[in-house]
Design a protein around this motif. Sequence first.
Motif, PDB file in Angstrom:
ATOM      1  N   MET A  97      11.914 -21.527 -21.711  1.00  0.00           N
ATOM      2  CA  MET A  97      13.352 -21.955 -21.486  1.00  0.00           C
ATOM      3  C   MET A  97      14.611 -20.943 -21.953  1.00  0.00           C
ATOM      4  O   MET A  97      15.463 -20.613 -21.353  1.00  0.00           O
ATOM      5  N   VAL A  98      14.068 -21.689 -23.075  1.00  0.00           N
ATOM      6  CA  VAL A  98      15.651 -20.829 -23.920  1.00  0.00           C
ATOM      7  C   VAL A  98      15.544 -19.639 -24.064  1.00  0.00           C
ATOM      8  O   VAL A  98      16.943 -19.077 -25.163  1.00  0.00           O
ATOM      9  N   TYR A  99      14.684 -18.812 -24.752  1.00  0.00           N
ATOM     10  CA  TYR A  99      14.430 -17.808 -24.378  1.00  0.00           C
ATOM     11  C   TYR A  99      14.579 -17.198 -23.059  1.00  0.00           C
ATOM     12  O   TYR A  99      15.124 -15.474 -23.126  1.00  0.00           O
ATOM     13  N   LEU A 100      14.276 -17.469 -21.673  1.00  0.00           N
ATOM     14  CA  LEU A 100      15.035 -16.648 -20.649  1.00  0.00           C
ATOM     15  C   LEU A 100      16.694 -16.258 -20.874  1.00  0.00           C
ATOM     16  O   LEU A 100      16.881 -14.779 -20.523  1.00  0.00           O
ATOM     17  N   PRO A 101      17.609 -16.418 -21.103  1.00  0.00           N
ATOM     18  CA  PRO A 101      18.677 -15.321 -21.345  1.00  0.00           C
ATOM     19  C   PRO A 101      19.416 -14.976 -21.995  1.00  0.00           C
ATOM     20  O   PRO A 101      20.247 -14.326 -21.782  1.00  0.00           O
ATOM     21  N   HIS A 102      17.720 -14.785 -23.633  1.00  0.00           N
ATOM     22  CA  HIS A 102      18.564 -13.336 -23.842  1.00  0.00           C
ATOM     23  C   HIS A 102      18.255 -12.388 -22.704  1.00  0.00           C
ATOM     24  O   HIS A 102      18.470 -11.103 -23.377  1.00  0.00           O
ATOM     25  N   PHE A 103      17.309 -12.683 -21.758  1.00  0.00           N
ATOM     26  CA  PHE A 103      16.982 -11.298 -21.071  1.00  0.00           C
ATOM     27  C   PHE A 103      17.914 -10.518 -19.910  1.00  0.00           C
ATOM     28  O   PHE A 103      17.360  -9.817 -19.150  1.00  0.00           O
TER      29      PHE A 103
END
Length: 283
Positions: A97-103
Amino acid sequence: MLLPAVLVALIFKYAPMPGIIMAFQDFKPWLGISGSRWIGWDNFQLIFTMKGSVQVIWNTLIISVLKIIFGLAVPVTFALLINEIRNMKLKRSLQTMVYLPHFMSWVILGGILLDVLSLDGVLNRLVAALHIQPIMFLGEANWFRFTVIVSDLWKEFGFSAIVFLAALSGINPDLYEAAEIDGAGRWQQTIHITLPSLLPIMVVVFTLSLGNMLNANFDQIYNLINPLVLEKGDIIDTFVFRNFQGGQYSLAATVGLFKSAVGFILISAGYYISHKWTNYRVF
């Protein structure tokens, strides 16, 4: 395995470096570098005497420094917290969930933030429900800086935490077992084992981030900035983009050389300090 990355660096980073000569010329594309007139330091003098240039540099420094500080503290804290989770399914779900915004690109996120943070957006509707005056997150200078820093943290802290999670997995478990035998609790183990073990990688991340001190993320600022917040939200890159259009290659090269020189000095100073204080060195 390193060859492709080395070739990319040589082609796109080192091969164009002779172009910095344009910073000392009145460059004309039809004359080329060899035929353009040399004007010495005139471009640098023009850059620093332009209206608003000093304020833009201060804006960039303030936003960048705050991003570097919180961009290091928040990922480290998140890595420490998520490392304490023993339920692997929950742990992996939170990480995803917290990785997704990076992409997601800032073009997409900028549109989302403009809708969410507008005066009639979701956040201000919640604020109004609490009988508080609506907040101009993107229309008031101080709130704009706050919004820029928080949104950048939200987008990047999960991905930035990966390197710290990797460092945590490399800590010798015997150290924790010995600490437990001596009666140390989880907090004491964190203070005396975990944080000292993370210190070298924290120094690396901090030192490398100093090279971007004068960047402050053009993509983000460009997609969020508006005329109401130029006084405190305008950074060097958006200032250059707005004022140096129309083939002003020499002025753009001047700004690029200035930023690179400052970045080199800061990285060198950071590396020297880290070597003196933490005995960390790459070479």
